[in-house]
Design an enzyme around this catalytic site. Structure first.
Site, PDB file in Angstrom:
ATOM      1  CG  ASP A   1      35.528  48.948  42.210  1.00 18.98           C
ATOM      2  OD1 ASP A   1      36.154  47.573  41.579  1.00 18.98           O
ATOM      3  OD2 ASP A   1      34.551  48.236  42.335  1.00 18.98           O
ATOM      4  CE  LYS A   2      36.353  44.261  36.086  1.00 15.46           C
ATOM      5  NZ  LYS A   2      34.586  43.674  35.990  1.00 15.46           N
TER       6      LYS A   2
ATOM      7  CD  GLU B   1      30.437  28.283  31.747  1.00 14.95           C
ATOM      8  OE1 GLU B   1      30.236  28.179  32.618  1.00 14.95           O
ATOM      9  OE2 GLU B   1      31.309  27.685  31.126  1.00 14.95           O
TER      10      GLU B   1
ATOM     11  CG  PHE C   1      38.688  27.132  32.481  1.00 17.55           C
ATOM     12  CD1 PHE C   1      38.964  28.102  30.798  1.00 17.55           C
ATOM     13  CD2 PHE C   1      39.111  28.436  33.469  1.00 17.55           C
ATOM     14  CE1 PHE C   1      39.345  29.420  30.816  1.00 17.55           C
ATOM     15  CE2 PHE C   1      39.887  29.009  32.986  1.00 17.55           C
ATOM     16  CZ  PHE C   1      39.834  30.224  32.328  1.00 17.55           C
TER      17      PHE C   1
ATOM     18  CE  LYS D   1      32.447  27.503  26.996  1.00 17.85           C
ATOM     19  NZ  LYS D   1      30.479  28.187  28.516  1.00 17.85           N
TER      20      LYS D   1
ATOM     21  NE  ARG E   1      34.125  39.862  29.926  1.00 20.02           N
ATOM     22  CZ  ARG E   1      34.542  39.784  30.723  1.00 20.02           C
ATOM     23  NH1 ARG E   1      34.209  38.197  31.063  1.00 20.02           N
ATOM     24  NH2 ARG E   1      34.624  40.244  31.707  1.00 20.02           N
TER      25      ARG E   1
ATOM     26  CG  ASP F   1      36.571  41.063  37.556  1.00 24.27           C
ATOM     27  OD1 ASP F   1      36.525  40.035  38.391  1.00 24.27           O
ATOM     28  OD2 ASP F   1      36.233  42.089  37.395  1.00 24.27           O
TER      29      ASP F   1
ATOM     30  NE  ARG G   1      43.408  37.556  41.011  1.00 23.20           N
ATOM     31  CZ  ARG G   1      42.783  36.221  40.840  1.00 23.20           C
ATOM     32  NH1 ARG G   1      42.271  36.642  39.664  1.00 23.20           N
ATOM     33  NH2 ARG G   1      41.926  36.103  41.601  1.00 23.20           N
TER      34      ARG G   1
ATOM     35  CG  ASP H   1      35.246  49.441  45.326  1.00 28.54           C
ATOM     36  OD1 ASP H   1      36.522  48.921  45.195  1.00 28.54           O
ATOM     37  OD2 ASP H   1      33.698  49.827  45.643  1.00 28.54           O
TER      38      ASP H   1
END
EC number: 7.6.2.1
Lengths: 370, 1182
Positions: B264-265, B365, B406, B429, B463, B545, B698, B728
């Site tokens: 898993d992340k 953010e 966004f 941004k 990032r 994600d 995803r 998970d």
């Protein structure tokens, strides 16, 4: 190759909270104990097979084994042994008649005499064996067909032997003493040895029948019932003799020390052989003095009272005379085996050394510069 | 607590939702509530749920009790993003959708309380529908054992038959004649019946070959290993106070054979914490010194923000120059932070004066706004039309004119604000690729500089976002506002029109700079992944994600590197496109593999160069990881499979397996759904397994399980799933084929730390407990995986294998000899033919038993004691053989033991001692006199063992048994040493060398190990751009803010304004969702596809600290394989502070695998003074 202890400093050295200083407010730490055992770092010795250890080992084994083998071989060759088969299967054999006319019920024992000559004198004590071939004393059913507690003098077992003894447990509703197939098949040939001197005179050679059994067997394992009661006839009353026997167990010998269950011939027979061809010690010929050999070279006669039938299963009977050394009787196998193994080891060592020198590449890579 | 369907329950902030609920009302205005679904689908951003307007008024319990609506809905299912149902209440119908649902496993955030009606409870909840059943798991060793035992049983029956036949023959030929001395038993009157009985007796007698006790012993060994795992201090997490825990005892040795890791992340690889790390302002880069690894000395102290009373104390920044610039008042710097403090959708809450809490819908953010806050531009509060910022202590209120929201296509957001002076400015941004296109041409130089910085950041796996502004004149604004209103009012193609309008205004912007945010990885993740992939373990990341996020993480944890030949992106929405993508990917790989075969020669030369150039770690991992299909379950076999310098031409299917790494696959959930269909799964698997790294983004929990299952089903490989959250769980224990090994990380994040302060709470924070409960092993850090797999796994596996071999050997030797002696000659013939029957691992046992029988046979058959009594009685024979057996077996196990501790000594010598003790006791006169029938061996021991001949025989038998083994092993070791042997040998050599030289090396070697770890993290300069607006962002928040809907009434100046146009935004949101589908994998413009294809220098690399000039030109690819493979170990010689040459030649790939494991194994347990360190160990050693 060495033991080396682990440096505990490499751990973070943090003691568990429970034992930590000023632990009042400290939360109990679940940190595992820092012991060598739990952290799997006990001091250890790591043997590793390197050319430096294996090759010398091979050479050393070779160098040790070859001399031992030679020594054993020489010793074994110095031992004198003489063997004669008296079964009487041949027409020409003196015992042919006895072996042919055998019946269990005959009252008159059949006698035959076999003559032979010794080429060399036998020095020191000479041991006389009888040997049987094709006799399966190691058969599972045979081996267990005995009652050790009866043989140890147990009174209840005497009257009521173990079931293992079947079918030689009772006869005529009386318990057989000693019971079982082993005892029943007791070797009962009588062997006598005569020296025929150059003049033709027969001299009986004195045969010692004591000391042929293990001490522990004679004094621990086998005991007559009734303890020190010397009247064995009374002790064995109400028992029956084994089927094949000619006389009951209390008449095996006149010597009370060698009668009944503690008769040494009987004890020797009861120690079953591991192989179907075996020999058992029969008598000892003690040397009389150091001047004359125990058995000088010359002609001898073996007088056999032929009681023991072996023809039915193609067995063979032999008489063996042998001297012994520190390592026991004649035994060429051990010496040859040692020499062989030693040579093979040595040879292997050489081969491995060559292989190692030629192809072994570990050493080259092991010394990579830092 | 008994929650039943139909109950109405109240939830409070930060509580887990206990069942699938229909949201009735909440404490927030308009029945809104916020949830975090990380546990459910892995997405970390916050989501909004809203109750039906009719029920949102039911705030007080009395009214709720009166609620008597009826819900009709779909049956329980596992679709997390869909719900449909109808509420009948007060004679009217209301449609229900997922927007009204709170699913079990979500966490309520930023909402004081809410009320919900239970729709599904217990096993019907969507969470539970997504998880599978547990199943008892067996290891491959178990299966091997079972088959072996069956084979042995068969062998036993065969033996019984053969011996029975032998018995029949004997009884007929010999026994019948021998009846005068040994009559047949009365009931057994013919040889056939006797043979039948003999068969059963032999089955009983020889039953010791069937190792029944094996199962018990194996379990005991496993239990021991489990305890060793629990006791391991190197897997103890100080911060969370959590030791590793083996929750099952049965799978330990399987750990050593893991080939695929599914991870898993969020929470597993990452800590789910974003930190503002670096920035580039007006061409000047700040924050360069930050590096979590190594560089400790340069790092210095975190900046002191005490001048700013509103600073967030958790924020750390290390570059003093930036703070100086702020204080000096450099305009670009100020503008930079002003932008950060204005251009966002964060909500603030000021509980008391100066105590600001930001509620950001995405953590990045939040990180940016927090950074601005600390540098003196504190975002304090907002209303729908204003933003108040405390600029260096001076409150300034900006009028918020518009939020240009966004979305995934725009990949940027802008705000238009009017400052108190009346100037209108647009702040933007976004992803640099898109932003740079919209800059004013005069920015060209600055853009180049910033671009370099961005590359650098991207290379570090950060990032990135580019920031820009544009001054607008009043006229421009008016014109645009007019068009914007027109677009907003449009009924058709609203999005397109809005986008076009946004596009209009976001032009000719002035570049301010760029930010770099670190998605904080857990400690040691890149190193762990590097080492695991060195060990040829493939790692697949399965995450809920977004693609960009996942790819970024892939880069930052070095799963993906710029040296990879290609990263394939698969995000088609139809079956055809997915199939096409997969096919293309494979074709590309095959092509390059073919061309590589052709250009072998050049490549080899290139390899040598690469070796000396040292192009970083990434390619090192690649070279190794690519080295072969499946990893180390069967090393021997693998060795043969290694691609040697000139592999024979392979058929296409195997070609895929032999492709030399350097590929990665990124696949989205939609495509995965197609790829997992029955007709395509094979194709998918082939492609994916040829890749070095696979990232699935995803994905739903069920898909995670399906992927694991797929690999298990087709690959015959041991898989391991590691994860932290409830999402998970299904992967960890997938339904039909549970992953072989399940791992749960006791994940708690900051909460975990908080929890451990309260005494007695379980090992993990609230988030992780579900995964932990479903897991087989649990610990609190991803990096412990390395130790678990490479140290404990390997140990368990090796020990178990050795144990099994020895156990079978011992049993066979025992049965064949000890019992034989009673019957030997009877079945001479049978036994001489035995070696023919001998098979596999038993041949050694048979050999031993034959030797042990025939050597004493040869000796004793003729021997006599030195008092003339023959030795050939069977009791003597028995004692001799048994004693030889015990000695041979002891010597054998001594040879097998590679590692002699006091315990080993104790047991080996102890068992010998025990044997003689027991022998003499059993043969003692005393026991015989008590039980004459049972202990009939009285006196045998002393009579036998007193004879020199007997000892000579035993020595002979031992030597004959051991010498071949010894010679064979020596030859194997000498001619074909495995890396672990070599490592041991070199250790030995070094120890010897060191002895005269003193003990200085100890500490140094630890340091040298640190170098290994330190080096790993800092390498990998990127040559490519893959920065992206990787926000875990949802669009629509801009609208939410301007509408003022989410403002608290208390803090809302214009309450009436809010209620006026409250209707639109949620509808818009919904419409968009429906159009776009539940997930929105973006187009791949800014995705890693643009990576320049790296030269095919797959074969090798130099892995080492950058500053060390490459040495060892001797490591030519054609050299002996292990000579170079050895280097990693040797390189860490004591004293040599930075040793070079971590060259790993292509041929040595497998060796390296073995070696790494070997190193890991030897090291940590080995108490040798200079253990070859593994990164993890050295990092802990401080």
């Amino acid at each position: 190759m060495m033991a080396s202890s682990y440096n505990a400093k490499e751990e973070d050295g943090h003691h568990s909270g429970a034992s930590g200083p000023g632990g009042g407010a400290a939360v109990k730490s679940k940190k595992p104990d820092n012991t060598a055992f739990k952290q799997q770092r006990l001091p250890a010795w790591q043997p590793i097979l390197t050319a430096g250890t294996v090759l010398p080992a091979f050479f050393v084994i070779g160098l040790i084994f070859i001399p031992i083998g030679i020594g054993l071989f020489v010793t074994s060759n110095n031992i004198k042994e003489f063997e004669i088969d008296y079964t009487g299967t041949d027409m020409s054999s003196p015992c042919f008649n006895c072996s042919q006319n055998f019946s269990w019920n005959s009252t008159t024992p059949c006698k035959c005499s076999v003559s032979f000559s010794l080429d060399q004198p036998f020095e020191s004590n000479v041991f006389m064996y009888y040997g049987l071939s094709n006799f399966y004393q190691n058969h599972r059913r045979y081996v267990k067909s005995r009652d050790d507690s009866q043989l140890n003098g147990d009174k209840t077992s005497l009257r009521n032997p173990s079931k293992e003894c079947e079918p030689y447990r009772t006869s005529d509703k009386k318990a057989i003493a000693p019971c079982g197939a082993i005892a029943n098949s007791l070797f009962n040939d009588t062997l006598d040895l005569f020296y025929i001197d150059p003049n033709g005179n027969r001299t009986r050679i004195e045969l010692m029948k004591k000391g042929i059994a293990w001490w522990t067997d004679k004094h621990v394992k086998f005991r007559n019932p009734g303890g020190n009661n010397l009247n064995l006839t009374a002790v064995f009353q109400d028992t029956s003799k084994p089927v094949n026997w000619r006389k009951p167990v209390y008449e095996l010998d006149t010597d009370q020390e060698n009668n009944g269950f503690i008769n040494e011939d009987f004890i020797v027979w009861m120690r079953t052989a591991a192989l179907p061809t075996f020999r058992k010690l029969y008598r000892i010929i003690q040397r009389k003095n150091s001047m004359t050999p125990t058995l000088p070279r010359g002609n001898y006669t073996l007088e056999v009272t032929y009681n023991y039938p072996v023809r039915s299963f193609e067995g063979r009977k032999r008489m063996i005379l042998s001297t012994i050394s520190w390592m026991g009787g004649k035994n060429p196998f051990l010496g040859i085996a040692y020499i062989t193994v030693g040579s093979v080891c040595f040879f292997l060592g050489v081969v491995l050394l060559i292989i190692h020198q030629k192809y072994g590449n570990r050493n080259n890579s092991a010394d990579i510069p830092n | 607590m008994n929650v039943r369907v139909g109950d109405i329950i109240k939830l409070e902030n930060n509580q887990f939702v206990a069942a699938d609920l229909l949201l009735l009302s909440s404490s927030e205005p308009h029945g809104l509530c916020y949830i975090e679904t990380a546990e459910l689908d892995g997405e970390t951003n916050m989501k909004v749920r809203q109750s039906l307007s009719v029920t949102s008024e039911l705030v007080d319990p009395y009214n709720l009790a009166q609620f008597d609506g009826e819900v009709i809905c779909e049956p329980p299912n596992n679709k997390l993003d869909r719900f449909c149902g109808t509420l009948y209440w007060r004679e009217s119908k209301y449609g229900l959708s997922n927007q009204n649902m709170l699913l079990r496993g979500c966490v309520l955030r930023n909402t004081e309380s809410c009320y919900g009606l239970v729709i599904f409870a217990g096993p019907d909840t969507k969470l539970m529908q997504n998880s599978g059943r547990t199943k008892f798991k067996r290891t491959s060793i178990d299966r091997l054992m079972n088959t072996l035992v069956l084979w042995i049983f068969g062998f036993l029956v065969c033996m019984g038959v053969i011996l029975a036949i032998g018995n029949a023959v004997w009884e007929k030929e010999v026994g019948s004649l021998f009846q005068s001395y040994l009559p047949w038993d009365p009931p057994v009157d013919n040889f056939l019946f006797s043979a039948f009985l003999a068969f059963w007796s032999y089955v009983i007698i020889l039953n010791t070959v069937v190792p029944i006790s094996l199962y018990v012993s194996v379990e005991v060994i496993r239990l021991g290993h489990s305890y060793f795992i629990n006791w391991d201090r190197r897997m103890f997490c100080q911060r969370r106070n959590t030791p590793a825990e083996a929750r099952t005892t049965t799978l330990n040795e399987e750990l050593g054979q893991v080939e695929y890791i599914f991870s898993d992340k969020t929470g597993t690889l990452t800590q789910n914490i974003m930190t503002f790390n670096k920035c580039s302002i007006n061409g000047h880069a700040y924050g360069e010194v930050i590096d979590t690894l190594g560089a400790q000395s340069k790092r210095g102290q975190p900046l002191d923000f005490s001048f700013n009373p509103l600073a967030d104390s958790d924020f750390c920044f290390y570059d003093q120059t930036l703070l100086d610039s702020v204080k000096l008042g450099e305009p670009p710097v100020h503008e930079f932070f002003r932008l950060l403090s204005l251009c966002h959708t964060v909500m603030s809450e000021e509980k008391s004066e100066g105590e600001l809490v930001y509620k950001a819908q995405s953590p990045d953010e939040g990180a940016l706004v927090t950074a601005a806050r600390n540098f003196g531009f504190v975002f304090r509060s907002r209303t729908p039309s204003t933003v108040t910022v405390q600029e260096l202590g001076r409150p300034v209120t900006y009028t918020l004119l518009a939020i240009l929201d966004f979305n995934n296509i725009r990949k940027r957001m802008s705000v238009i604000v009017r400052n108190p002076e009346g100037k209108i400015r647009l702040y933007c941004k976004g992803a640099d690729t898109l932003l740079f296109e919209r800059l004013h041409p005069c920015n060209q130089d600055l853009m180049n500089v910033t671009s370099d910085h961005l590359n650098e950041y991207a290379g570090d796996g950060l990032r990135t976002l580019a920031l820009a502004y544009r001054d607008l004149s009043e006229q421009q604004w008016e014109d645009w506002a007019e068009r914007h209103r027109g677009a907003e009012r449009a009924t058709d193609c609203r999005e397109d029109r809005l986008a076009a309008v946004y596009e209009d205004i976001e032009q000719d912007m002035m570049l301010l700079g760029a930010t770099a945010i670190e998605d904080k990885l857990q400690e040691g993740v890149p190193e762990t992944i590097a080492i695991l992939s060195l060990a040829n373990i493939k790692i697949w990341v399965l995450t809920g994600d977004k693609q960009e996020t996942a790819v970024n993480i892939g880069y930052s944890c070095k799963m993906l590197t710029d040296d990879m030949s290609e990263v394939f992106l698969i995000n088609g929405h139809t079956v055809q496109s997915v199939r096409e993508d997969l096919r293309k990917a494979r074709e590309r790989m095959m092509e390059s593999a073919r061309s590589r075969d052709g250009g072998k020669e050049e490549e080899m030369e290139g390899w040598a160069e690469g070796c000396s150039l040292g192009n970083g770690f990434g390619s090192g991992a690649g070279g190794v990881g690519g080295g072969g299909g499946a990893g180390g379950a069967d090393w021997q076999q693998q060795e043969n499979k290694q691609p040697d310098p000139t592999p024979p031409p392979l058929p296409p299917s195997t070609l895929l397996d032999s492709i030399s790494g350097e590929y990665a696959l990124v696949i989205s959930g939609h495509s995965l759904a197609h790829a997992l269909e029955a007709d395509m799964e094979q194709e998918f698997l082939d492609t994916a397994c040829a890749c070095k790294a696979v990232i699935c983004c995803r994905v739903t929990p069920l898909q995670k399980a399906l992927v694991v299952e797929l690999v298990k089903k087709h690959k015959k490989a041991v898989t391991l799933a590691i994860g932290d959250g409830a999402n998970d769980v299904s992967m960890i224990k997938s339904e039909r084929h549970p992953a072989h090994v399940r791992l749960g990380i006791g994940e708690g994040g900051t909460e975990g730390a908080g929890i451990s302060a309260h005494i007695g709470v379980g090992i993990s924070g609230q988030e992780g407990i579900q995964a932990v409960l479903a897991s087989d092993y649990s610990f609190s850090q991803f990096r412990f995986l390395q130790r678990l797999l490479l140290v404990h796994g390997r140990w368990s596996y090796l020990r178990m294998c050795r144990f099994l071999c020895y156990f079978f050997y011992k049993n066979f030797a025992f049965t064949m000899t000890v019992y034989d002696q009673y019957f030997i000659t009877l079945y001479n013939i049978v036994y001489t033919s035995l070696p023919v029957l001998a098979m596999g691992i038993f041949d050694q046992g048979i050999y031993t038993s034959v030797v042990l029988f025939f050597v004493p046979y040869g000796v004793l058959s003729q021997a006599a004691r030195n008092d003339g009594i023959p030795l050939a009685d069977y009791q003597t024979f028995a004692v001799t053989v048994a004693t030889s057996l015990v000695i041979v077996v002891s010597v054998q196990i001594s040879l097998d033991t590679g590692y002699w501790t006091a315990i080993n000594h104790f047991f080996v010598w102890g068992s010998l001692g025990a044997y003689f003790t027991i022998l003499f006791t059993m043969h003692s006169n005393i026991l015989f006199s008590i039980f004459p029938n049972q202990f009939c061996f009285a006196g045998s021991a002393q009579n036998t063992l007193g004879q020199p001949v007997v000892w000579l025989t035993i020595a002979l038998a031992t030597v004959v048994c051991i010498v071949p083994v010894l010679a064979f092993r020596f030859l194997k070791l000498d001619l074909k040493p495995q890396l672990s042997d070599t490592v041991r040998y070199t250790q030995l050599v070094r120890q010897k060398k060191r002895k005269p030289g003193g003990r200085g090396g100890r500490g140094a070697s630890g340091g040298a190990g640190g170098l290994g770890g330190g080096a790993l993290g800092r390498l990998g300069r990127a040559g490519s751009r893959r920065s992206g607006y990787a926000f875990a962002h949802q669009e629509g928040f801009g609208e939410l803010i301007t509408s003022g809907k989410n403002m608290r009434l208390s803090s809302l100046a214009l309450a009436t304004f809010a209620s006026r146009h409250s209707s639109s935004w949620i509808d818009t949101l919904r419409k968009k969702k429906q159009q776009q589908g539940p997930g929105q994998p973006s187009g791949g413009e800014s995705s890693p596809a643009s990576i320049p294809t790296a030269p095919l220098s797959t074969s090798s690399s130099l892995l080492g600290p950058q500053d060390v000039p490459a040495e060892e030109p001797a490591h030519t690819p054609l050299g002996p394989a292990y000579s170079s493979a050895v280097t990693p170990t040797l390189a860490r010689s004591p004293g040599a502070d930075s040793t070079g040459g971590w060259a790993i030649s292509l041929g040595a790939v497998q060796e390296a695998l073995f070696g790494w494991r070997g190193v890991g194994a030897r090291v940590s347990g080995a108490s040798s003074p200079g253990p070859p360190p593994i990164a993890e160990e050295s990092s802990l050693a401080e």
